[in-house]
Design a protein around this motif. Structure first.
Motif, PDB file in Angstrom:
ATOM      1  N   UNK A 156       0.853  -1.186   0.000  1.00 26.54           N
ATOM      2  CA  UNK A 156       0.000   0.000   0.000  1.00 26.54           C
ATOM      3  C   UNK A 156       0.889   1.235   0.000  1.00 26.54           C
ATOM      4  N   UNK A 157       0.249   2.357  -0.193  1.00 26.20           N
ATOM      5  CA  UNK A 157       0.929   3.656  -0.119  1.00 26.20           C
ATOM      6  C   UNK A 157       0.390   4.386   1.102  1.00 26.20           C
ATOM      7  N   UNK A 158       1.275   5.019   1.860  1.00 27.47           N
ATOM      8  CA  UNK A 158       0.772   5.836   2.966  1.00 27.47           C
ATOM      9  C   UNK A 158       0.099   7.095   2.422  1.00 27.47           C
ATOM     10  N   UNK A 159      -0.932   7.532   3.102  1.00 24.37           N
ATOM     11  CA  UNK A 159      -1.632   8.753   2.708  1.00 24.37           C
ATOM     12  C   UNK A 159      -0.700   9.953   2.825  1.00 24.37           C
ATOM     13  N   UNK A 160       0.098   9.973   3.889  1.00 18.32           N
ATOM     14  CA  UNK A 160       1.092  11.035   4.103  1.00 18.32           C
ATOM     15  C   UNK A 160       2.448  10.364   4.287  1.00 18.32           C
ATOM     16  N   UNK A 161       3.494  11.059   3.873  1.00 19.89           N
ATOM     17  CA  UNK A 161       4.844  10.518   4.024  1.00 19.89           C
ATOM     18  C   UNK A 161       5.093  10.142   5.479  1.00 19.89           C
ATOM     19  N   UNK A 162       5.653   8.970   5.687  1.00 21.51           N
ATOM     20  CA  UNK A 162       5.899   8.492   7.049  1.00 21.51           C
ATOM     21  C   UNK A 162       7.155   9.114   7.622  1.00 21.51           C
ATOM     22  N   UNK A 163       7.020   9.606   8.805  1.00 27.62           N
ATOM     23  CA  UNK A 163       8.164  10.114   9.557  1.00 27.62           C
ATOM     24  C   UNK A 163       8.478   9.117  10.666  1.00 27.62           C
ATOM     25  N   UNK A 164       9.587   9.276  11.339  1.00 28.83           N
ATOM     26  CA  UNK A 164      10.035   8.338  12.358  1.00 28.83           C
ATOM     27  C   UNK A 164       9.022   8.029  13.435  1.00 28.83           C
TER      28      UNK A 164
END
Length: 142
Positions: free
Chosen positions: A9-17
């Motif tokens: 899948x693709x995250x809706x928003x870029x993943x941060x730590x």
């Protein structure tokens, strides 16, 4: 009956730590009681996860992921009945896609890019299997 499910899948928003840490912490807390094991590969714009366990538990978890508003474009890559777990040592192992060896990617994909949406589920599963076999870059829970 044990099953294995592989999805991307693709995250809706870029993943941060912090977001990634929360996902892993939730998985590692909830999965043991459900008998779920697996491996999560992640980058800022991609999730690839294999989950193993009882059919009902895996199906319920996959359906929850499909409904999770952090995911979009959820695609089932493989689903199979299994006789034994491949990822049984991890309540949820974790691999950073950025740390993957380019030569390993080229072994399974047409370019030096991990794109499970443009290849077979078998190729993606083979890559994950090799990562487990080498296990050197996996982050195990404390």
């Amino acid at each position: 009956m044990l099953v294995r499910c592989l999805y991307a899948s693709r995250p809706v928003a870029a993943l941060q730590g912090a977001a990634m840490d929360l996902i892993l912490a939730q998985s590692r807390k909830n999965n043991p009681a459900l008998g779920i094991t697996g491996l999560l590969c992640v980058s800022e714009n991609l999730f690839i996860q294999v989950i193993e366990g009882g059919r009902d538990e895996v199906c319920d978890l996959f359906n929850a992921i499909v409904r999770d508003d952090r995911h979009q474009n959820v695609r089932l890559l493989t689903y199979e009945e299994i006789s034994e777990r491949r990822f049984g040592n991890w309540t949820m192992g974790h691999v950073s896609i950025a740390k993957l060896n380019p030569a390993l990617l080229l072994k399974y994909f047409k370019r030096v890019e991990l794109d499970p949406f443009d290849c077979s589920g078998a190729a993606t599963m083979a890559l994950l299997g090799e990562l487990v076999a080498t296990a050197a870059i996996l982050n195990r829970p404390e």
